[in-house]
Scaffold this active site. Structure first.
Site, PDB file in Angstrom:
ATOM      1  N   HIS A  71      -3.435   7.301   3.562  1.00 29.44           N
ATOM      2  CA  HIS A  71      -3.909   5.777   3.450  1.00 29.44           C
ATOM      3  C   HIS A  71      -5.525   5.891   3.750  1.00 29.44           C
ATOM      4  O   HIS A  71      -4.868   5.178   5.061  1.00 29.44           O
ATOM      5  CB  HIS A  71      -2.687   4.337   3.613  1.00 29.44           C
ATOM      6  CG  HIS A  71      -3.294   3.820   3.140  1.00 29.44           C
ATOM      7  ND1 HIS A  71      -4.159   3.124   1.302  1.00 29.44           N
ATOM      8  CD2 HIS A  71      -2.903   2.150   3.280  1.00 29.44           C
ATOM      9  CE1 HIS A  71      -4.232   1.754   1.425  1.00 29.44           C
ATOM     10  NE2 HIS A  71      -4.141   1.069   2.795  1.00 29.44           N
ATOM     11  N   CYS A  78       0.962  -0.854  -0.130  1.00 25.84           N
ATOM     12  CA  CYS A  78      -0.035   0.100  -0.177  1.00 25.84           C
ATOM     13  C   CYS A  78       0.921   1.123  -0.034  1.00 25.84           C
ATOM     14  O   CYS A  78       0.479   2.543  -0.348  1.00 25.84           O
ATOM     15  CB  CYS A  78      -0.577   0.373   1.215  1.00 25.84           C
ATOM     16  SG  CYS A  78      -2.099  -1.406   1.162  1.00 25.84           S
ATOM     17  N   ASN A 111     -10.397   0.555   0.764  1.00 23.87           N
ATOM     18  CA  ASN A 111      -8.458  -0.048   1.302  1.00 23.87           C
ATOM     19  C   ASN A 111      -8.320  -0.405  -0.125  1.00 23.87           C
ATOM     20  O   ASN A 111      -8.466  -1.225  -0.789  1.00 23.87           O
ATOM     21  CB  ASN A 111      -8.136  -0.711   1.439  1.00 23.87           C
ATOM     22  CG  ASN A 111      -6.774  -1.432   1.731  1.00 23.87           C
ATOM     23  OD1 ASN A 111      -5.805  -0.552   0.986  1.00 23.87           O
ATOM     24  ND2 ASN A 111      -6.243  -1.542   2.416  1.00 23.87           N
TER      25      ASN A 111
HETATM   26  O1  UT7 Z   1      -2.706  -1.534   4.240  1.00 21.28           O
HETATM   27  C1  UT7 Z   1      -3.132  -2.460   5.244  1.00 21.28           C
HETATM   28  C2  UT7 Z   1      -4.316  -3.749   5.066  1.00 21.28           C
HETATM   29  N1  UT7 Z   1      -5.068  -4.127   6.048  1.00 21.28           N
HETATM   30  C3  UT7 Z   1      -5.320  -3.037   6.946  1.00 21.28           C
HETATM   31  O2  UT7 Z   1      -5.865  -1.962   7.305  1.00 21.28           O
HETATM   32  C4  UT7 Z   1      -6.078  -3.552   8.403  1.00 21.28           C
HETATM   33  C5  UT7 Z   1      -6.271  -3.201   9.030  1.00 21.28           C
HETATM   34  N2  UT7 Z   1      -6.815  -3.792  10.738  1.00 21.28           N
HETATM   35  C6  UT7 Z   1      -8.334  -3.461  10.335  1.00 21.28           C
HETATM   36  O3  UT7 Z   1      -8.602  -2.792   9.765  1.00 21.28           O
HETATM   37  C7  UT7 Z   1      -8.772  -4.100  11.235  1.00 21.28           C
HETATM   38  O4  UT7 Z   1      -8.690  -5.304  12.078  1.00 21.28           O
HETATM   39  C8  UT7 Z   1     -10.224  -4.808  10.373  1.00 21.28           C
HETATM   40  C9  UT7 Z   1     -11.244  -4.149  10.489  1.00 21.28           C
HETATM   41  C10 UT7 Z   1      -9.744  -6.465   9.748  1.00 21.28           C
HETATM   42  C11 UT7 Z   1     -11.040  -5.963  11.693  1.00 21.28           C
HETATM   43  O5  UT7 Z   1     -11.422  -5.217  12.519  1.00 21.28           O
HETATM   44  P1  UT7 Z   1     -10.985  -5.026  14.408  1.00 21.28           P
HETATM   45  O6  UT7 Z   1     -11.924  -4.380  14.714  1.00 21.28           O
HETATM   46  O7  UT7 Z   1      -9.730  -5.252  14.634  1.00 21.28           O
HETATM   47  O8  UT7 Z   1     -11.516  -6.492  14.239  1.00 21.28           O
HETATM   48  P2  UT7 Z   1     -11.694  -8.228  15.180  1.00 21.28           P
HETATM   49  O9  UT7 Z   1     -10.420  -9.070  14.220  1.00 21.28           O
HETATM   50  O10 UT7 Z   1     -10.900  -7.911  16.705  1.00 21.28           O
HETATM   51  O11 UT7 Z   1     -12.403  -8.737  15.268  1.00 21.28           O
HETATM   52  C12 UT7 Z   1     -13.287  -8.608  16.104  1.00 21.28           C
HETATM   53  C13 UT7 Z   1     -14.683  -9.501  16.154  1.00 21.28           C
HETATM   54  C14 UT7 Z   1     -14.175 -11.239  15.387  1.00 21.28           C
HETATM   55  O12 UT7 Z   1     -15.393 -12.372  16.487  1.00 21.28           O
HETATM   56  P3  UT7 Z   1     -15.042 -12.701  18.320  1.00 21.28           P
HETATM   57  O13 UT7 Z   1     -13.600 -13.098  18.239  1.00 21.28           O
HETATM   58  O14 UT7 Z   1     -14.933 -11.088  18.774  1.00 21.28           O
HETATM   59  O15 UT7 Z   1     -16.032 -12.928  18.150  1.00 21.28           O
HETATM   60  C15 UT7 Z   1     -14.070 -11.510  14.312  1.00 21.28           C
HETATM   61  O16 UT7 Z   1     -14.379 -12.410  14.375  1.00 21.28           O
HETATM   62  O17 UT7 Z   1     -15.320  -9.588  14.722  1.00 21.28           O
HETATM   63  C16 UT7 Z   1     -15.399 -10.781  13.922  1.00 21.28           C
HETATM   64  N3  UT7 Z   1     -15.620 -10.550  12.283  1.00 21.28           N
HETATM   65  C17 UT7 Z   1     -15.823  -9.990  11.940  1.00 21.28           C
HETATM   66  N4  UT7 Z   1     -17.492  -9.911  11.694  1.00 21.28           N
HETATM   67  C18 UT7 Z   1     -18.078  -9.784  10.923  1.00 21.28           C
HETATM   68  C19 UT7 Z   1     -14.044 -10.016  11.489  1.00 21.28           C
HETATM   69  N5  UT7 Z   1     -14.798  -9.656  10.474  1.00 21.28           N
HETATM   70  C20 UT7 Z   1     -15.524 -10.209  10.835  1.00 21.28           C
HETATM   71  C21 UT7 Z   1     -16.318  -9.599   9.418  1.00 21.28           C
HETATM   72  N6  UT7 Z   1     -17.705  -9.487   9.489  1.00 21.28           N
HETATM   73  N7  UT7 Z   1     -16.055  -9.424   7.950  1.00 21.28           N
END
Ligand code: UT7
Length: 340
Positions: free
Chosen positions: A263, A123, A293
């Site tokens: 970004h 990115c 993104n």
């Molecule tokens: O250019 C660089 C590229 N990457 C990035 O910028 C990614 C950076 N990271 C993020 O933006 C965030 O970490 C995410 C958007 C990917 C995830 O958000 P988060 O607040 O960190 O969520 P999490 O991974 O802590 O997950 C929270 C919950 C989990 O469930 P439990 O364990 O609390 O029951 C996940 O399984 O949300 C669940 N989850 C979803 N639920 C619905 C993860 N993805 C999804 C989804 N829909 N798509």
């Protein structure tokens, strides 16, 4: 990068004299993704700020997106492709392993006098490529450089993986960079990398480590894989530091900055960075809700829209900042010189 490399901006300055962008026509909303994986519009909007993204057509490759964006940038600069000395394409999703997407673009444009290569910093690729273009211009190795950021991430997305498929989209941005007096245009650059975090976001197969095979496909290793939580923590640490470096190296203070163009990965990452810097959120340009993104295209597309919308005006100090796979990060300060 050393302090002197950051501030030693060379004998000549460089500036953006034309800017363009291309958005694939197809819009994919969160509601469509709700039908593919166990997710909801509400979860995606609350956790990321994304409402929809663009998806390239099956016949569209990254060079096609770059071509359309580049044509607009060239027209804006009022130059012909034959005047280009160099073309750099920042991309994590090239048309193929080789030849470079930049060479495909060079041929399509008919830029017969231009050298051409791709730059791979995920990115951060476009910001890295702008720094390289500046170096060529400052050193007198090139007068006119086309720098594109083009991505078709949808083609490397596992549409059954809710951890990644809700986040990404396709688009391209391009700028023409030309020499100017030092002190206007680009004022500073800061690039960084931490290869130890390389596995946090990767497309593992298709290269020489894991050549494409039936097994690699069965294991989905030709798709992007990501540890979202760790990338999130890295981003929130990295953006404020990268902004501060760009500002310091330009001999400015943070309050001198009129607009930040970060970004566009996640609205919560941008909010957290604004909070850490003690800067009002209104100074951060945001369009992640419409495109998700788009990796290396995200910063140039955001800059384009900030200029078009009158958020960035001639004379404004703008800081661009990117982070991504590698891990990599890059930032730069510029005084906007192009009348919009
Ligand atoms: O250019 C660089 C590229 N990457 C990035 O910028 C990614 C950076 N990271 C993020 O933006 C965030 O970490 C995410 C958007 C990917 C995830 O958000 P988060 O607040 O960190 O969520 P999490 O991974 O802590 O997950 C929270 C919950 C989990 O469930 P439990 O364990 O609390 O029951 C996940 O399984 O949300 C669940 N989850 C979803 N639920 C619905 C993860 N993805 C999804 C989804 N829909 N798509």
């Amino acid at each position: 990068m050393t302090e002197s490399a950051g501030t030693g901006m060379g004998l000549r300055g460089s500036t953006i004299t034309g800017i363009g962008r291309y958005l694939p026509r197809r819009i994919m909303t969160n509601h469509e993704i709700e039908k593919m994986v166990d997710t909801s519009d509400e979860w995606i909007v609350t956790r990321t700020g994304i409402r929809e993204r663009r998806i390239a057509a099956p016949e569209e490759a990254s060079s096609d997106l770059a071509y359309a964006a580049s044509q607009e940038a060239l027209a804006g600069a009022g130059i012909t492709p034959a005047q280009l000395d160099l073309i750099i394409v920042g991309t994590a999703t090239p048309d193929m392993l080789f030849p470079a997407t930049a060479c495909i673009l060079q041929d399509r444009l008919g830029a017969k006098q231009a050298g051409a290569f791709d730059l791979s910093a995920a990115c951060s690729s476009w910001v890295y490529a702008v720094a390289v273009a500046h170096g060529y211009i400052a050193a007198g190795l090139a007068k006119t450089v086309l720098v594109a950021g083009a991505e078709t991430l949808s083609k490397f997305t596992n549409w059954k993986d809710r951890d990644t498929c809700v986040l990404f989209g396709d688009s391209a941005g391009a700028v023409v960079m030309q020499a100017c007096e030092p002190g206007s245009g680009f004022l500073s650059f800061y690039l960084g990398a931490d290869g130890a975090g390389g596995s946090l976001i990767a497309i593992p197969a298709g290269g020489s480590r894991i050549p494409a095979s039936f097994e690699s496909i069965e294991r989905n290793q030709h798709f992007m894989q990501m540890n979202g939580r760790e990338v999130y923590k890295f981003a929130v640490r990295c953006i404020p530091k990268a902004i501060e470096e760009a500002v310091q190296r330009a001999h400015l203070t943070i309050d001198d900055v009129d607009v930040f163009i970060p970004h566009q990965a996640n609205i919560r990452i941008i909010d957290a960075a604004a909070g850490r810097l003690g800067q009002p959120r209104e100074k951060f340009f945001i369009n992640v809700e419409r495109y998700g993104n788009t990796s290396s295209a995200s910063v140039p597309v955001a800059l384009y829209e900030a200029v078009e919308g009158g958020r960035v005006k001639p004379g404004d100090v703008v800081v661009l900042v990117a982070f991504g796979g590698g891990l990599t990060w890059g930032s730069c300060a510029l005084r906007w010189t192009k009348p919009s």
